[in-house]
Design a protein around this motif. Structure first.
Motif, PDB file in Angstrom:
ATOM      1  N   ASN A  72     -35.956 -46.715   7.863  1.00 54.93           N
ATOM      2  CA  ASN A  72     -36.243 -45.423   8.006  1.00 54.93           C
ATOM      3  C   ASN A  72     -35.058 -44.758   8.655  1.00 54.93           C
ATOM      4  O   ASN A  72     -35.141 -44.723   9.826  1.00 54.93           O
ATOM      5  CB  ASN A  72     -37.531 -45.138   8.500  1.00 54.93           C
ATOM      6  CG  ASN A  72     -38.044 -43.619   8.719  1.00 54.93           C
ATOM      7  OD1 ASN A  72     -37.173 -42.796   8.561  1.00 54.93           O
ATOM      8  ND2 ASN A  72     -39.089 -43.325   9.222  1.00 54.93           N
ATOM      9  N   VAL A  78     -42.529 -42.957   8.066  1.00 51.68           N
ATOM     10  CA  VAL A  78     -42.833 -43.007   6.613  1.00 51.68           C
ATOM     11  C   VAL A  78     -43.827 -44.041   6.464  1.00 51.68           C
ATOM     12  O   VAL A  78     -43.986 -45.049   7.008  1.00 51.68           O
ATOM     13  CB  VAL A  78     -41.610 -43.006   5.532  1.00 51.68           C
ATOM     14  CG1 VAL A  78     -40.512 -42.105   5.829  1.00 51.68           C
ATOM     15  CG2 VAL A  78     -40.985 -44.447   5.620  1.00 51.68           C
ATOM     16  N   THR A 137     -46.195 -48.485   7.193  1.00 44.12           N
ATOM     17  CA  THR A 137     -45.393 -47.489   7.934  1.00 44.12           C
ATOM     18  C   THR A 137     -44.124 -48.147   8.575  1.00 44.12           C
ATOM     19  O   THR A 137     -44.022 -49.204   9.182  1.00 44.12           O
ATOM     20  CB  THR A 137     -46.238 -47.045   9.462  1.00 44.12           C
ATOM     21  OG1 THR A 137     -47.592 -46.578   8.645  1.00 44.12           O
ATOM     22  CG2 THR A 137     -45.460 -45.947  10.016  1.00 44.12           C
ATOM     23  N   GLN A 171     -44.626 -38.627   4.151  1.00 45.86           N
ATOM     24  CA  GLN A 171     -44.144 -38.386   5.370  1.00 45.86           C
ATOM     25  C   GLN A 171     -44.458 -36.976   5.765  1.00 45.86           C
ATOM     26  O   GLN A 171     -44.365 -36.068   4.824  1.00 45.86           O
ATOM     27  CB  GLN A 171     -42.698 -38.311   5.293  1.00 45.86           C
ATOM     28  CG  GLN A 171     -41.902 -38.220   6.698  1.00 45.86           C
ATOM     29  CD  GLN A 171     -40.255 -38.163   6.531  1.00 45.86           C
ATOM     30  OE1 GLN A 171     -39.776 -38.058   5.503  1.00 45.86           O
ATOM     31  NE2 GLN A 171     -39.686 -39.012   7.496  1.00 45.86           N
TER      32      GLN A 171
END
Length: 189
Positions: A72, A78, A137, A171
């Motif tokens: 990320n 996210v 995540t 997101q």
């Protein structure tokens, strides 16, 4: 299907209406259905610079091949909700997807040939927890411990590689999909 002749003025109206609809729906960066093209993920690892794959492939063989590791690169977390390969050549049938963790498996598993006798040192991903179907995540600026694998079966002559690893994620309350570079070769020679 019938054929209809359209005048130049009629085509101009069609294009004008299409342009107005595109502006009204705010489709810049969107692929329709309210899903935008994302930029938060960066693929890393061997699959991003070359092709992963197998040689001496035969009809009936079943393989698992890893998507790139994902980082990320954004400033917000996210939540990855799904994965898929985009370009599937003739002779290949997708059987499903798995998501595994480097914390569970002995590292990042690049692939596995299910239908051959196990090669010394090969690791069967099916023996580890599969997180597919459960969002995970990735914190900002972090390389995920989770990685996806596609499970596929060779059903006929394969002449092209499998390409395009897509991730769906959310997101900040928005839904995105992003294509990461990947290439899986199945050499039948």
């Amino acid at each position: 299907m019938s054929s209809t002749r359209t005048s130049g003025r009629g085509l101009t109206r069609v294009f004008a209406v299409a342009a107005l609809l595109a502006m009204a729906t705010g489709c810049a960066g969107s692929t329709g259905g309210g899903v935008a093209t994302g930029t938060a993920l960066q693929g890393e690892g061997p699959g991003t610079t070359g092709a992963l794959g197998y040689s001496d492939v035969k009809v009936g063989d079943v393989y698992r091949m890893a998507f790139p590791l994902t980082r990320n690169i954004s400033k917000q977390p996210v939540s990855v909700t799904g994965v898929r390969v985009l370009n599937i050549p003739a002779g290949v049938k997708i059987l499903g997807y798995g998501v595994y963790s480097v914390k569970d498996t002995p590292g990042y598993l690049l692939g596995y040939h299910e239908t051959s006798p196990p090669i010394a040192g090969s690791v069967d991903p099916a023996k580890y927890p599969n997180y597919a179907g459960h969002p995970y995540t990735i914190k900002p600026k972090v390389l995920s411990d989770k990685y996806a694998m596609v499970r596929l079966k060779v059903t006929g002559k394969v002449t092209k590689p499998i390409t395009g690893c897509e991730a769906d994620y959310t997101q900040a309350g928005r839904t995105y999909h992003q294509t990461l570079t990947c290439k899986f070769g199945l050499d039948m020679t």
